[in-house]
Design a protein around this motif. Structure first.
Motif, mmCIF file in Angstrom:
data_model
loop_
_atom_site.group_PDB
_atom_site.id
_atom_site.type_symbol
_atom_site.label_atom_id
_atom_site.label_comp_id
_atom_site.label_asym_id
_atom_site.label_seq_id
_atom_site.Cartn_x
_atom_site.Cartn_y
_atom_site.Cartn_z
ATOM 1 N N PRO A 1 31.889 48.731 40.559
ATOM 2 C CA PRO A 1 32.075 47.672 41.557
ATOM 3 C C PRO A 1 30.739 47.163 42.075
ATOM 4 O O PRO A 1 29.751 47.904 42.130
ATOM 5 N N GLN B 1 34.632 38.082 41.546
ATOM 6 C CA GLN B 1 36.052 38.117 41.900
ATOM 7 C C GLN B 1 36.619 36.739 42.177
ATOM 8 O O GLN B 1 37.762 36.448 41.820
ATOM 9 N N THR C 1 32.469 42.789 39.678
ATOM 10 C CA THR C 1 32.431 43.990 38.849
ATOM 11 C C THR C 1 31.246 43.861 37.900
ATOM 12 O O THR C 1 31.142 42.870 37.170
#
Length: 268
Positions: free
Chosen positions: A58, A170, A252
């Motif tokens: 992450p 994201q 990510t």
């Protein structure tokens, strides 16, 4: 009787020593040649080739200097909210006005930065030390974004200097706009606790989220710049998304580890 006659006839016949002996058919030689070539190629690759691997983890986009949580130095009732989320303020700027027993007190920023979250509203009763805002440290308006990737501690040793990183943001559809490109700027070899991550990002929830599977290592990634995109950064697509990136955006990261020779893991 017939078997005896055949045996005598064989004894009386001369040895056929001058006839050639066929050890293998042409198809067999072809298979053998292909096998030898394949084994030779595999041996050369094992000695001179390399195996590339990546680690996914992450990440979050920040301005590199981190954030801090602004706490109220007094207890009382909030009578005015003087700052707005997303606004950059210099050090010492008023954020809240709090009415106390001794009169009104201003809660001010400690360092220059951008207000990323306000945790207090007008009329709210707050205690001394209560979290009232998250402030991201931004030295200047045109400061570049970085990505902080929280890599598992056991994989940190395999990250070389200036390793390439691909970031799936994201809020950006990767199938349409691709991934964001970057390179490793630094690797903090100290495992990060949830409290330390929360202090850097100004968000306790992210600190808990990034340490669910153990204490990770923070890898700072420098984003590759591009004048051809709206965001100002390089993407795997030609133009990237048609909007600018903002800090505290989750992503990510796929970090390329140091290449390893096949012989390192083929041999015991």
């Amino acid at each position: 009787m017939q078997f005896r006659q055949q045996a005598l006839a064989r004894l009386q016949s001369p040895e056929e020593l001058d006839l050639p002996v066929r050890f293998a058919r042409p198809q067999g030689w072809l298979v053998l040649s292909v096998t030898v070539v394949a084994m030779a190629a595999a041996s050369v690759w094992a000695l001179t080739g390399s195996v590339t691997s990546t680690v996914g983890a992450p990440a979050v986009l920040t301005y590199g200097q981190g954030s801090y949580v602004l706490q109220s130095p007094v207890a009382g009732q909030v009578t005015a909210v003087l700052a707005e989320e997303g606004r950059r303020l210099p050090a010492g700027s008023p954020v809240l006005k709090v009415r106390t027993e001794r009169g009104d007190t201003l809660v001010r920023t400690l360092d220059a930065g951008r207000i990323t979250a306000l945790a207090a509203s007008t009329g709210q009763i707050i205690a001394t030390g209560a979290d009232v805002a998250a402030v991201e440290k931004v030295a200047r308006e045109d400061a570049p974004l970085y990505a902080t990737v929280y890599v598992p501690a056991e994989s940190a040793a395999g990250i070389p200097a200036r390793a390439s990183v691909d970031l799936t943001v994201q809020s950006v559809p990767s199938q349409e706009y691709g991934v964001l490109h970057g390179t490793v700027r630094s690797v903090d070899r100290t495992a990060q606790s949830a409290q330390r991550i929360a202090a850097f990002l100004g968000d306790r929830r992210l600190g808990e989220q990034f340490t669910k599977e153990g204490r990770p290592v923070a890898v700072t990634v420098e984003l590759e710049k591009s004048a051809a995109t709206r965001s100002g950064y390089a993407w795997s697509s030609a133009e990237g998304p048609p909007f600018e990136l903002t800090s505290m955006t989750l992503a990510t990261g796929s970090v390329r580890l140091a290449d390893r020779r096949p012989v390192d893991w083929l041999l015991p």
